[in-house]
Design an enzyme around this catalytic site. Structure first.
Site, short mmCIF file in Angstrom:
data_model
loop_
_atom_site.label_atom_id
_atom_site.label_comp_id
_atom_site.label_asym_id
_atom_site.label_seq_id
_atom_site.Cartn_x
_atom_site.Cartn_y
_atom_site.Cartn_z
N SER A 96 0.83 -1.20 0.00
CA SER A 96 0.00 0.00 0.00
C SER A 96 0.88 1.26 0.00
CB SER A 96 -0.96 -0.04 1.19
OG SER A 96 -1.92 0.97 1.12
N MET A 97 0.77 2.12 1.02
CA MET A 97 1.65 3.28 1.07
C MET A 97 3.11 2.86 1.21
SD MET A 97 -0.14 6.39 3.10
CE MET A 97 -1.61 7.18 2.46
N ASP B 169 -9.44 -4.69 -5.49
CA ASP B 169 -8.89 -3.63 -4.64
C ASP B 169 -9.72 -2.36 -4.85
OD1 ASP B 169 -7.42 -1.75 -3.29
OD2 ASP B 169 -5.48 -2.43 -4.06
N HIS C 102 -7.22 -5.33 -1.60
CA HIS C 102 -6.11 -4.51 -1.14
C HIS C 102 -5.30 -5.17 -0.03
CE1 HIS C 102 -3.87 -0.82 -0.71
NE2 HIS C 102 -4.15 -0.77 0.57
#
Length: 304
Positions: free
Chosen positions: A173-174, A219, A252
């Site tokens: 993710s980030m 996602d 996700h």
């Protein structure tokens, strides 16, 4: 819930690194991409083979042939410590190393399985916790990943086991956006593996580091058409780029627990590009065909 990125001022060190990259780019002239990478991808360059010959069964196993141990790292200046996973075997020389960041609001336990997987396959792995109650944005995570690699090679108790010229980053993710950012800031990295990544930047055409990106069909946080796909499409200067979109019901959070497809391909990618181990080429090219696990894949195989 979708990510809600917040502004963050660049640190002095990050501003300095960015200034250096931009200055180097200017010297090369408009429209010219920097040919900077430490990747050992050229034919005939030294291989660092660690472990037995790979098979499809060994790539799909949850752990590899190396016994491993762990070291707990306390809080550091730019990140909240983490865990180092390292092979205990000292008979095969040094190992490549990988720093991994969790995603937005995530802790290192969400990426711990990569530490076990990759250390048991002959890598030193540092899974980190980020600062600011895990709300750090991707650029900050990229800086933290590089700081974690510097800690591994310069300060950690296992630094003598690591080849400082064979380093990589990964993240979810980030944290995946952080891996892209780290690749932009440090072109000498050997590999980058962003997993369902998030970043507000959509153009990564300056990145030269071999990169494997994972997306997921279901996602709804970092939709592939807004993140993973444009990231892959703009990696036109990467010495290698690889994209796999996991089939539904993958979403996700799929990368936060063991997944056989995610286990198989990043392991092979790390072996091929961190260790220059050509035994793994057969498992990367051609890329996987659509299946119950894979919605689609794309790649620019070396030499194709």
């Amino acid at each position: 819930m979708r990510h809600r990125p917040r502004g963050r001022r660049l640190s002095a060190r990050l501003r300095f690194a960015l200034t250096g990259v931009l200055a180097a780019s200017a010297l090369l002239g408009a429209g010219t991409l920097p040919a900077l990478s430490g990747t050992a991808a050229a034919a005939g360059e030294q291989e660092y083979r660690r472990g037995p010959d790979p098979t499809l069964a060994s790539l799909q196993a949850q752990e590899g042939p190396f016994a491993y141990a762990t070291v707990t790292v306390p809080d550091q200046a730019t990140y909240d410590g983490g865990t180092i996973y390292y092979p205990t075997d000292t008979s095969q020389g040094t190992f490549g190393a990988i720093a991994i960041s969790p995603g937005y609001t995530g802790y290192q336990n969400s990426i711990a399985w990569y530490g076990r997987l990759l250390a048991s396959n002959g890598f030193v792995v540092f899974t980190i916790d980020v600062e600011n109650t895990n709300y750090d944005q991707p650029n900050a995570r990229g800086e933290q990943l590089l700081d974690a690699l510097d800690y591994l090679t310069q300060t950690s108790s296992v630094r003598s086991r690591i080849d400082p010229n064979r380093l990589a980053v990964a993240g979810h993710s980030m944290g995946g956006g952080g891996a892209l950012r780290a690749s932009y800031l440090r072109p000498s990295l050997q590999a980058s593996i962003p997993l369902t990544p998030y970043h507000t930047w959509k153009n990564w055409s300056w990145v030269t580091v071999p990169t494997m990106i994972f997306g997921a069909e279901n996602d709804t946080v970092t939709e592939v058409e807004d993140h993973a796909e444009p990231f892959y499409n703009t990696l036109t200067s990467a010495q290698e780029r690889f994209y796999i979109e996991l089939n539904a019901p993958a979403d996700h959070l799929t990368p936060t627990s063991y997944d056989p497809t995610i286990g198989q391909y990043p392991r092979a990618f790390a072996k091929r590009y961190i260790d220059t181990d050509t035994r793994y080429e057969q498992f990367l090219c051609p890329p996987p065909a659509p299946s119950s696990a894979v919605e689609e894949s794309r790649r620019a195989c070396l030499g194709s």
